[in-house]
Design a protein around this motif. Structure first.
Motif, PDB file in Angstrom:
ATOM      1  N   ARG A  91       0.680  -0.989   0.092  1.00  0.00           N
ATOM      2  CA  ARG A  91       0.154  -0.014  -0.131  1.00  0.00           C
ATOM      3  C   ARG A  91       0.799   1.197  -0.054  1.00  0.00           C
ATOM      4  N   GLY A  92       1.813   1.102   0.843  1.00  0.00           N
ATOM      5  CA  GLY A  92       2.888   2.530   1.196  1.00  0.00           C
ATOM      6  C   GLY A  92       3.613   2.642  -0.388  1.00  0.00           C
ATOM      7  N   ASP A 131       2.475   1.938  -3.466  1.00  0.00           N
ATOM      8  CA  ASP A 131       1.393   2.463  -4.191  1.00  0.00           C
ATOM      9  C   ASP A 131       1.412   3.815  -4.040  1.00  0.00           C
ATOM     10  N   HIS A 132       1.331   4.365  -3.005  1.00  0.00           N
ATOM     11  CA  HIS A 132       1.201   5.541  -2.681  1.00  0.00           C
ATOM     12  C   HIS A 132       2.588   6.434  -3.093  1.00  0.00           C
ATOM     13  N   TYR A 133       3.689   5.965  -2.887  1.00  0.00           N
ATOM     14  CA  TYR A 133       4.931   6.486  -3.271  1.00  0.00           C
ATOM     15  C   TYR A 133       4.951   6.508  -4.946  1.00  0.00           C
ATOM     16  N   ASP A 144       2.199   6.366  -7.023  1.00  0.00           N
ATOM     17  CA  ASP A 144       1.226   7.373  -7.555  1.00  0.00           C
ATOM     18  C   ASP A 144       1.418   8.788  -7.473  1.00  0.00           C
ATOM     19  N   SER A 145       2.163   9.185  -6.380  1.00  0.00           N
ATOM     20  CA  SER A 145       2.033  10.440  -5.715  1.00  0.00           C
ATOM     21  C   SER A 145       3.565  10.989  -6.309  1.00  0.00           C
ATOM     22  N   ALA A 199       5.670  12.237  -3.099  1.00  0.00           N
ATOM     23  CA  ALA A 199       5.642  11.489  -1.902  1.00  0.00           C
ATOM     24  C   ALA A 199       7.179  10.910  -1.433  1.00  0.00           C
ATOM     25  N   SER A 242       6.137   9.987   4.043  1.00  0.00           N
ATOM     26  CA  SER A 242       4.857  10.034   3.846  1.00  0.00           C
ATOM     27  C   SER A 242       4.097   8.582   3.365  1.00  0.00           C
ATOM     28  N   SER A 243       4.751   7.702   2.666  1.00  0.00           N
ATOM     29  CA  SER A 243       4.417   6.398   2.359  1.00  0.00           C
ATOM     30  C   SER A 243       4.132   5.288   3.472  1.00  0.00           C
ATOM     31  N   HIS A 285       1.037   6.772   5.293  1.00  0.00           N
ATOM     32  CA  HIS A 285      -0.406   6.343   4.368  1.00  0.00           C
ATOM     33  C   HIS A 285      -0.445   4.935   4.546  1.00  0.00           C
ATOM     34  N   ALA A 286       0.471   3.917   4.646  1.00  0.00           N
ATOM     35  CA  ALA A 286       0.370   2.857   5.078  1.00  0.00           C
ATOM     36  C   ALA A 286      -0.246   2.340   6.579  1.00  0.00           C
TER      37      ALA A 286
END
Length: 78
Positions: A33-34, A36-38, A40-41, A44, A48-49, A52-53
């Motif tokens: 999940r983290g 994915d955030h890294y 996609d953003s 990031a 922050s990842s 987010h996770a």
């Protein structure tokens, strides 16, 4: 700032959660999940990842020995 690959971010986040005492399977899910955030953003960071996770931590934990959730099949009339 260096841009890390998806695998590197997953390893860093996974290692972070394992050090915090999260079981390995849950830590791997959170790492994905983290990552994915890294990826996609645009702005990031690793920190922050991880943050987010952590938002998914409560929903992915399982209690050992807990029965599976039984789904309600609908509202029957009596």
């Amino acid at each position: 700032m260096a841009k890390f690959s998806r695998e590197q971010i997953e390893q860093q986040i996974n290692a972070h959660f394992v050090r915090e005492g999260v079981e390995k399977g849950v830590a791997m899910t959170l790492a994905m999940r983290g990552a994915d955030h890294y990826c996609d953003s645009a702005n990031a960071t690793v920190v922050s990842s991880i943050a987010h996770a952590k938002t998914f931590l409560k929903s992915t934990k399982r209690i050992k020995g807990a029965p599976d959730i039984k789904r309600n099949q609908g509202r029957g009339r009596r």
